[in-house]
Design an enzyme around this catalytic site. Sequence first.
Site, mmCIF file in Angstrom:
data_model
loop_
_atom_site.group_PDB
_atom_site.id
_atom_site.type_symbol
_atom_site.label_atom_id
_atom_site.label_comp_id
_atom_site.label_asym_id
_atom_site.label_seq_id
_atom_site.Cartn_x
_atom_site.Cartn_y
_atom_site.Cartn_z
ATOM 1 N N THR A 160 38.288 -18.343 -4.797
ATOM 2 C CA THR A 160 39.569 -19.015 -5.008
ATOM 3 C C THR A 160 40.763 -18.068 -5.089
ATOM 4 O O THR A 160 41.779 -18.309 -4.432
ATOM 5 C CB THR A 160 39.484 -19.922 -6.246
ATOM 6 N N SER A 166 38.228 -11.925 -8.190
ATOM 7 C CA SER A 166 37.853 -13.082 -8.991
ATOM 8 C C SER A 166 37.650 -12.760 -10.457
ATOM 9 O O SER A 166 37.960 -13.572 -11.327
ATOM 10 C CB SER A 166 36.541 -13.678 -8.441
ATOM 11 N N CYS A 167 37.078 -11.598 -10.744
ATOM 12 C CA CYS A 167 36.566 -11.332 -12.084
ATOM 13 C C CYS A 167 37.049 -9.994 -12.605
ATOM 14 O O CYS A 167 37.089 -9.007 -11.868
ATOM 15 C CB CYS A 167 35.039 -11.324 -12.073
ATOM 16 N N ASN A 195 30.839 -11.514 -17.105
ATOM 17 C CA ASN A 195 32.192 -12.027 -16.893
ATOM 18 C C ASN A 195 32.305 -13.473 -17.363
ATOM 19 O O ASN A 195 31.462 -13.972 -18.114
ATOM 20 C CB ASN A 195 32.543 -11.919 -15.417
ATOM 21 N N LEU A 196 33.299 -14.146 -16.883
ATOM 22 C CA LEU A 196 33.550 -15.532 -17.246
ATOM 23 C C LEU A 196 32.397 -16.455 -16.876
ATOM 24 O O LEU A 196 32.135 -17.443 -17.564
ATOM 25 C CB LEU A 196 34.839 -16.003 -16.555
ATOM 26 N N CYS A 197 31.707 -16.149 -15.786
ATOM 27 C CA CYS A 197 30.664 -17.060 -15.284
ATOM 28 C C CYS A 197 29.284 -16.417 -15.262
ATOM 29 O O CYS A 197 28.371 -16.922 -14.604
ATOM 30 C CB CYS A 197 31.034 -17.570 -13.895
ATOM 31 N N GLU A 216 27.853 -13.884 -13.814
ATOM 32 C CA GLU A 216 27.186 -13.331 -12.633
ATOM 33 C C GLU A 216 27.553 -11.876 -12.349
ATOM 34 O O GLU A 216 26.934 -11.243 -11.497
ATOM 35 C CB GLU A 216 27.480 -14.185 -11.387
ATOM 36 N N PRO A 243 29.492 -19.576 -9.499
ATOM 37 C CA PRO A 243 29.328 -21.043 -9.534
ATOM 38 C C PRO A 243 29.812 -21.763 -8.284
ATOM 39 O O PRO A 243 29.243 -22.789 -7.910
ATOM 40 C CB PRO A 243 30.165 -21.456 -10.747
ATOM 41 N N ALA A 295 32.101 -23.798 -7.635
ATOM 42 C CA ALA A 295 32.337 -25.237 -7.751
ATOM 43 C C ALA A 295 33.450 -25.714 -6.816
ATOM 44 O O ALA A 295 33.298 -26.736 -6.147
ATOM 45 C CB ALA A 295 32.664 -25.597 -9.196
ATOM 46 N N THR A 296 34.568 -24.990 -6.758
ATOM 47 C CA THR A 296 35.686 -25.467 -5.953
ATOM 48 C C THR A 296 35.492 -25.156 -4.471
ATOM 49 O O THR A 296 35.731 -26.018 -3.626
ATOM 50 C CB THR A 296 36.999 -24.851 -6.448
ATOM 51 N N ILE A 297 35.059 -23.944 -4.137
ATOM 52 C CA ILE A 297 34.928 -23.639 -2.713
ATOM 53 C C ILE A 297 33.780 -24.423 -2.079
ATOM 54 O O ILE A 297 33.814 -24.714 -0.884
ATOM 55 C CB ILE A 297 34.792 -22.122 -2.448
#
Length: 960
Positions: free
Chosen positions: A357, A372-373, A585-587, A589, A770, A772-774
């Site tokens: 994203t 991203s991270c 990180n946030l997710c 991975e 994750p 989710a959006t892409i």
Amino acid sequence: MSLEVQSESQAARPHPVTAGGATAAATPGYQVIRRNGLVTPFDLAKISVALTKAFLAVEGNSAAASRRVHDIVAELSAQIAASLARRADAGRTFHIEDIQDQVELALMRGEHHKVARAYVLYREDRARERARSAPPAAVLAEPAPVLRMTAADGSLVPIKRARLAAVVEEASAGLDGVSATAILTETGRNLYDGISADELAQAPILAARTFIETEPNYAKASARLLLDKLRSEVLTFIDGCPEQATQAEMAGRYGAYFHAYLAKGIAAELIDPELQRFDLGRIAAALKPERDLQFDYLGLQTLYDRYFLHVEGRRFELPQAFFMRVAMGLALREIDRDARAIEFYDLLSSFDFMASTPTLFNAGTLRPQLSSCFLTTVPDDLDGIFKSIRDNALLAKYSGGLGNDWSRVRGLGAHIKGTNGESQGVVPFLKVANDTAIAVNQGGKRKGAVCAYLETWHIDIEEFLDLRKNTGDDRRRTHDMNTANWVPDLFMQRVAENGPWTLFSPDETPDLHDLYGKAFKTAYEAYEAKAARGEMKVTREVRAADLWRRMLTMVFETGHPWITFKDPCNIRSPQGHVGVVHSSNLCTEITLNTSNDEVAVCNLGSVNLAQHVTPRGLDRARLAATVKTAMRMLDNVVDINFYTIPEARRSNLKHRPVGLGIMGFQDALQALRLPYASDAAVRFADESMEAIAYEAISASVDLAAERGRYPSFAGSLWSRGILPVDSIELVAEARGGLDCDRSQTLDWAGLRQRVMTIGMRNSNCMAIAPTATISNICGVAQSIEPAYQNLFVKSNMSGDFTVVNAALVHDLKARGLWDEVMVSDLKYFDGSVGQIDRIPDDLKALYATAFEIDSSWLIEAAARRQKWIDQAQSLNLYIANPSGKKLDQLYRLAWERGLKTTYYLRSRSATHVEKSTLKGTDGKLNAVSASIPVAAAPIVLGEAWGQACAVDDPTCEACQ
């Protein structure tokens, strides 16, 4: 009894009926389209009156009943108003039937079944009454009145019905099961005299959406109708006057539009002027307008709402221009950048691969923050703590997701030398970090998001576990920030042994933060001995099993803290020679080193696995080509990136990590006819990840040959010939054994030699995010996830969307089983096929949903992938009927199989797909999103019970 909401016969005056505690009169800005085509102001009070009459008619009008009904009606009215506001079209209008559908749905959601039944029967009686009093056929045969549209200058002009019909016909062309006539008929229901241009553009989109639940191809028709709205908006902005074009007309105009689009974007200071120095004739000729037609509605609406460039809300970017802008932005430093931009564009626009994203948001712009991270470690002093919080704000501003390691910050009660006082611990600072994340919301594109990590030996760990609870002192709660446990192997071993566990303040045990494996064990036991002698000031002993039990209780109750494992993240890290992984990180991975001088950065993108399988298996040639180009794009991010803090730039240029992941795993399994819960699916997870790892490492070697090794390569595991699949043995050695598969099929010996001889361009190559959006953009299942449901409503920042498993519908059609009864059954059984008798067992297995699959299968598949991955995976676990025993078994299995991290624990919400068959809606009214967390069954872990993260929570970063 008069139950008709907003009835034409009701007086227009406001009613002094409260809804949600406030007087509800006419709601400004919203209007109602009557059945006769007239438009009147929307009045919430009429809904309250109708609901009150409905309840009193069923339950009586005693004083007690009246008081009870008043409270119920106030709550239902507020819910209905909020739901209608979320579903309002561009002109803020509702059809009378839509409002009544919402009332019916609210009654059923609230389990007021007798009232709902009476309401449904009343509506049917009124419909029959209207039919009996309908005008004679001769009157109906007369031409319909000419409806007019309100133009931008306020004048009324006739609606161009011929163009409307042509656009709907074009949107329906070639889509099996899609009827242009049905869309036009439904569109006509929402037209009225004086309709605005925006409402007119939206009307056929909303009409097509009503049919998605019965025919998934209407999702593509809806997307194509949205394209028409977008084209009108874009061309009007570009040309400065009202302009429209069909898809066929636009195909011949895309090239000229692209030149004007770049000029407009540069003039608005949204696009990098460097893009005009490409060979624009060659670039424009490479655009493929037909690829605009491959979107589903959810994907295109997501791009429309959050990704396409705009000026004051007016979009000027069409899909292929968007993909080309991103591709050109990633090719800026290539030698033959025109050829590379076209290569990158072909990959993105084909949906074979999608960049993350932030890359899609910012590539080709003046502030190309493409990563991203970001991972940071927070020092144990005020200057360092508040610098870290400031860094969070700067990194989040341009769409970065954050992971903060807080394990160095001294605990509650620790001595502060400068003031001769006692520390308040880590929690107050986490509260500040939480509020900062909310304040910096990435320009409204998505919520600012951060995850705090704390090691399990930290003296504040028990308070840390409570951060997401809704009870207790709110000053010591962080309701918006994610949290995660950073768990050493020694703790898991103590749990298994039912042994003691000692908590320390890091100011007294500073080296534990940087140690792992055997070195950690030695130091930790030495501190335990010191504490036993009374030589430690702040320490506490607990039972390891008790703390583990509480960790599992909290992850069930609140979804947090996630459980991640420190030792495998470090032992298998290629970069152990130059630092330590202090958090993910946030997710969960990303597993990269952090220090005072280095903020870890990762650049992400995902291969769409569904595009790389045939009925015969994995398409290795196509996969190799995709990965080779994708790795080049990701590597380019490192050099092009706009860095908001110097520590991030320093780290990224030194190590050049990237994270190539996958999405569409579930779609690939279904294409191969492999049930997720099967040994064959586990083998495919192994085979597909091995192929991706092999190609990703090969591509990084090729880039090293062309561009040079990454600067910190010497001394890394790579340089020593230890590939990710080899590093498993390091974990096994540290633990004294490891129960995981080690099989391999490709020529790893040859690749290992190339890595040692030529080197690597990137310190890390793979991470499964994750997506989710892409994955929404590409129209496939997110990441490595099993399907949530086969028919449900997905909620995200763009709204609510009906989602139907098109593959299931195709299979049911082939067997003559797809009909209205099947749609109703899928709703009744919450999108699950398992309990529908008519569906054959092979399809039940193939289309089993997340909560029907034992999560141990997810862990087994993840373990096969993890042996190939140099970073980690965002692995969600699903559990329909939680218990302490099940959670304990799941998380211990994850650790025993050598997984580095886990992500959300998801439990089934008590709100499921609505068991109604409402008609005349856009699909959103036919289901209840599972976005509202509710109490689940008690967990057998002490007294606590509550909810884990619900699937598709629109406020949850994982679902965006």
